[in-house]
Design a protein around this motif. Structure first.
Motif, mmCIF file in Angstrom:
data_model
loop_
_atom_site.group_PDB
_atom_site.id
_atom_site.type_symbol
_atom_site.label_atom_id
_atom_site.label_comp_id
_atom_site.label_asym_id
_atom_site.label_seq_id
_atom_site.Cartn_x
_atom_site.Cartn_y
_atom_site.Cartn_z
ATOM 1 N N THR A 188 0.921 -1.127 0.067
ATOM 2 C CA THR A 188 0.021 0.060 -0.131
ATOM 3 C C THR A 188 0.874 1.071 -0.050
ATOM 4 O O THR A 188 0.429 2.201 -0.691
ATOM 5 C CB THR A 188 -1.128 0.017 1.423
ATOM 6 O OG1 THR A 188 -1.839 -1.094 1.201
ATOM 7 C CG2 THR A 188 -1.937 1.111 1.149
ATOM 8 N N VAL A 189 1.913 1.288 0.704
ATOM 9 C CA VAL A 189 2.827 2.487 0.874
ATOM 10 C C VAL A 189 3.385 3.009 -0.408
ATOM 11 O O VAL A 189 3.349 4.147 -0.916
ATOM 12 C CB VAL A 189 3.949 2.256 1.745
ATOM 13 C CG1 VAL A 189 4.723 3.512 1.862
ATOM 14 C CG2 VAL A 189 3.270 2.286 3.374
ATOM 15 N N PRO A 190 4.049 2.097 -1.442
ATOM 16 C CA PRO A 190 4.342 2.572 -2.617
ATOM 17 C C PRO A 190 3.129 3.284 -3.611
ATOM 18 O O PRO A 190 3.559 3.987 -4.268
ATOM 19 C CB PRO A 190 4.665 1.078 -3.337
ATOM 20 C CG PRO A 190 5.144 0.426 -2.137
ATOM 21 C CD PRO A 190 4.205 0.631 -1.322
ATOM 22 N N VAL A 191 1.917 3.006 -3.447
ATOM 23 C CA VAL A 191 0.905 3.303 -4.066
ATOM 24 C C VAL A 191 0.613 4.545 -3.787
ATOM 25 O O VAL A 191 0.583 5.707 -4.351
ATOM 26 C CB VAL A 191 -0.171 2.360 -4.135
ATOM 27 C CG1 VAL A 191 -1.472 3.047 -4.866
ATOM 28 C CG2 VAL A 191 0.088 0.910 -4.583
ATOM 29 N N PHE A 192 0.551 4.969 -2.335
ATOM 30 C CA PHE A 192 0.510 6.357 -1.713
ATOM 31 C C PHE A 192 1.719 7.200 -2.520
ATOM 32 O O PHE A 192 1.569 8.348 -2.845
ATOM 33 C CB PHE A 192 0.549 6.365 -0.387
ATOM 34 C CG PHE A 192 -0.823 6.273 0.392
ATOM 35 C CD1 PHE A 192 -1.725 6.913 0.061
ATOM 36 C CD2 PHE A 192 -1.088 5.133 0.866
ATOM 37 C CE1 PHE A 192 -3.069 6.911 0.772
ATOM 38 C CE2 PHE A 192 -2.344 4.765 1.469
ATOM 39 C CZ PHE A 192 -3.114 5.712 1.396
ATOM 40 N N TYR A 193 2.918 6.796 -2.392
ATOM 41 C CA TYR A 193 4.124 7.461 -2.760
ATOM 42 C C TYR A 193 3.873 7.916 -4.603
ATOM 43 O O TYR A 193 4.104 8.891 -4.861
ATOM 44 C CB TYR A 193 5.393 6.741 -2.900
ATOM 45 C CG TYR A 193 5.878 6.683 -1.470
ATOM 46 C CD1 TYR A 193 7.153 7.743 -1.515
ATOM 47 C CD2 TYR A 193 5.609 6.342 -0.255
ATOM 48 C CE1 TYR A 193 7.897 8.043 -0.282
ATOM 49 C CE2 TYR A 193 6.364 6.578 0.833
ATOM 50 C CZ TYR A 193 7.456 7.252 1.059
ATOM 51 O OH TYR A 193 7.926 7.659 2.251
ATOM 52 N N ALA A 194 3.310 6.775 -5.296
ATOM 53 C CA ALA A 194 3.157 7.129 -6.665
ATOM 54 C C ALA A 194 2.192 8.222 -6.913
ATOM 55 O O ALA A 194 2.190 8.750 -7.942
ATOM 56 C CB ALA A 194 2.651 5.718 -7.215
ATOM 57 N N LEU A 195 1.207 8.437 -6.022
ATOM 58 C CA LEU A 195 0.245 9.363 -6.111
ATOM 59 C C LEU A 195 0.799 10.653 -5.488
ATOM 60 O O LEU A 195 -0.041 11.846 -5.306
ATOM 61 C CB LEU A 195 -1.007 9.080 -5.358
ATOM 62 C CG LEU A 195 -1.862 7.964 -5.942
ATOM 63 C CD1 LEU A 195 -3.032 7.585 -4.916
ATOM 64 C CD2 LEU A 195 -2.442 8.185 -7.453
#
Length: 517
Positions: A383-390
């Motif tokens: 989940t954390v990498p997806v927040f970073y991507a956004l």
């Protein structure tokens, strides 16, 4: 859309596979390193001192390496490569390496100067044992420069991941373990011969291993056309963007460090050996993390960053759910297996030399509790990498502070009854709360997820892992532990093949596919 989602999920799974093959090698070597430490030191004062001293640069490693800097750099580098081309992205890399390299060096120097104060905060009870505090300070000063090397390795690995190279940067950690074992052993016997504590040699092995890990990545980047040219550019748009992304992450990861600080503080107050038992148990839990958490996280960030740059949110949501199911298909059976087979696993790996049957029992009890948080940790790593991507690093930061509160509450309530095991239980509960928080906010941010697909897949995996756990319990005392693990793993894959979900097998399918551009 379904074909795009499937292709994207396969790209993530393929990248995760590449990482995992290398990480498995590294984790196995890491276990060998822990076996060597267990055989030489057991759960003694020297081992306690080594664990705390090694943990100090690792507190900052999460900020400057695998954590804030590594993920922020990968996101910015991927964005520049997607929008402005590889040459511009390489220039950004030179700016970041120079600027943040100097920053980390400054932190290392401060760590050398303030080592007594840091150890005093982290392990004040070590002063109650003759020479233990002073040894921990010495080992801390030896291993502090490890932070610089591992931070450099993380940035170089992020570049290679964005360029589609996953195996070799992940394999560099295997070289770290191999170097720390071989150099550490040679120096251990040398220092013992000279009349000094042998653990000093193991600390120097860690330092030289970090240098080897950083150096290994350079030739692969040169083959991709990268030429480093020192550019101190603290005001460049790319560096400022990395700092902007790092800001909330540093706050959030500081919460993670507070958790580690609290756990270390409580463990050092639980008597001789408690720090070592928890460290050995966490090392064993760290092996399956390499099977899914590290690989999926590193492979998902560049893919999610590309989708976010194109503003393809629907594809991003479907990629996220598929990646969750891939991760859970690995983490759920791993957690069940570790919890049920904890004692025979610990006995097989560690009960040699100075490591006693009592050490086995205590380490196994901690491992069973740590394992409860394994699936939740896997969810957070996806989940954390997806927040970073956004471009949103605030929510992961808030999730980290929630984890601190949960961990502290559980430890304070259970420490009088569970002793050092309270630390393991607090960690597991904190990971679960953090995972639920992150998933909930991501769902809110993207206005819903394909929940039917997720919950149906999750329910199947949960039932399949539970049935596999029953088999593990029946085999625990009847077969050698390695054979039990192999049979249980094959049984679980057969269940997934028969009942689904499809994502449960994606990780294991080896197909030749074109790399995404």
């Amino acid at each position: 859309m379904e074909k795009k989602t499937h292709d994207s999920a396969q790209r993530v799974a393929r990248g995760a596979r590449s990482v995992t093959v290398a990480v498995i090698i590294s984790r196995l070597l890491g276990l060998v390193r822990e076996q060597v430490l267990a055989a030489l030191f057991g759960a003694t004062s020297q081992m306690d001192a080594f664990v705390v001293a090694y943990r100090i640069p690792n507190l900052l490693r999460d900020l400057f390496a695998e954590g804030a800097l590594g993920m922020a750099f990968t996101k910015v580098f991927s964005h520049y490569r997607e929008k402005e081309g590889t040459e511009r992205a390489f220039k950004v890399a030179s700016e970041a390496l120079t600027t943040f390299g100097l920053l980390v060096l400054l932190v290392v120097i401060l760590g050398e100067i303030l080592a007594p104060q840091i150890v005093g905060l982290l392990a004040p009870d070590f002063k109650n044992f003759v020479g233990k505090f002073e040894l921990t300070v010495l080992l801390t000063r030896i291993m502090s420069p490890f932070l610089f090397f591992i931070s450099l390795a993380a940035v170089l690995a992020g570049m290679l991941n964005s360029l589609g190279v996953f195996f070799w940067p992940a394999f560099s950690s295997a070289l770290f373990n191999a170097t720390s074992i071989l150099v550490g052993l040679v120096l251990y016997f040398l220092f013992r011969f000279l009349g000094y504590p042998g653990v000093i040699g193991m600390a120097l092995g860690v330092l030289l291993g970090g240098a080897m890990q950083a150096a290994f990545n350079w030739p692969f980047l040169r083959a991709k056309g990268f030429r480093f040219s020192p550019v101190l550019a603290p005001r460049s748009p790319a560096v400022r963007e990395i700092l902007k992304l790092m800001g909330p992450s540093v706050i959030g990861l500081s919460a993670v460090q507070i958790n580690i600080f609290l756990n270390t503080y409580f463990a050092t107050s639980c008597g001789e050996g408690a720090v070592s038992w928890l460290a050995y148990a966490f090392r064993l839990m760290y092996v399956p993390l390499g099977l899914f958490g590290v690989g999926l996280s590193l492979a998902l960030l560049p893919e999610a960053s590309r989708q976010a740059a194109r503003n393809d949110i629907e594809l991003l949501k479907n990629t996220y759910v598929s990646s969750l199911l891939v991760g859970l298909s690995l983490s759920l059976p791993s957690a069940v297996g570790l919890a049920i087979l904890a004692k025979p696993i610990v006995r097989l790996i560690f009960e040699h030399g100075q490591f006693s049957p009592e050490d086995t029992l205590n380490t196994a009890q901690a491992l069973s509790l740590f394992a409860l948080g394994l699936p939740a940790y896997g969810i957070s790593k996806v989940t954390v990498p997806v927040f970073y991507a956004l471009g949103n690093t605030l929510i992961p930061a808030l999730g980290s502070f929630l984890a601190v509160g949960l961990n502290l509450t559980v430890v304070l309530l259970t420490l009088p009854y569970l002793n050092f095991k309270a630390v393991a239980l607090g960690t597991a509960v904190a990971l679960l709360g953090q995972a639920i928080f992150l998933m909930g906010f991501f769902c809110y941010k993207v206005k819903g997820l394909p929940f039917k697909k997720f919950f149906l897949g999750f329910l199947k995996l949960l039932i399949e892992a539970g049935v596999m756990g029953g088999l593990a319990f029946l085999l625990k005392e009847k077969l050698p532990v390695l054979l039990s693990i192999l049979l249980c793993g094959m049984f679980f894959l057969a269940e997934v093949k028969l009942l689904g979900p499809e994502e449960g097998l994606l990780f294991w399918k080896i197909k030749l596919m074109k790399r995404s551009r």
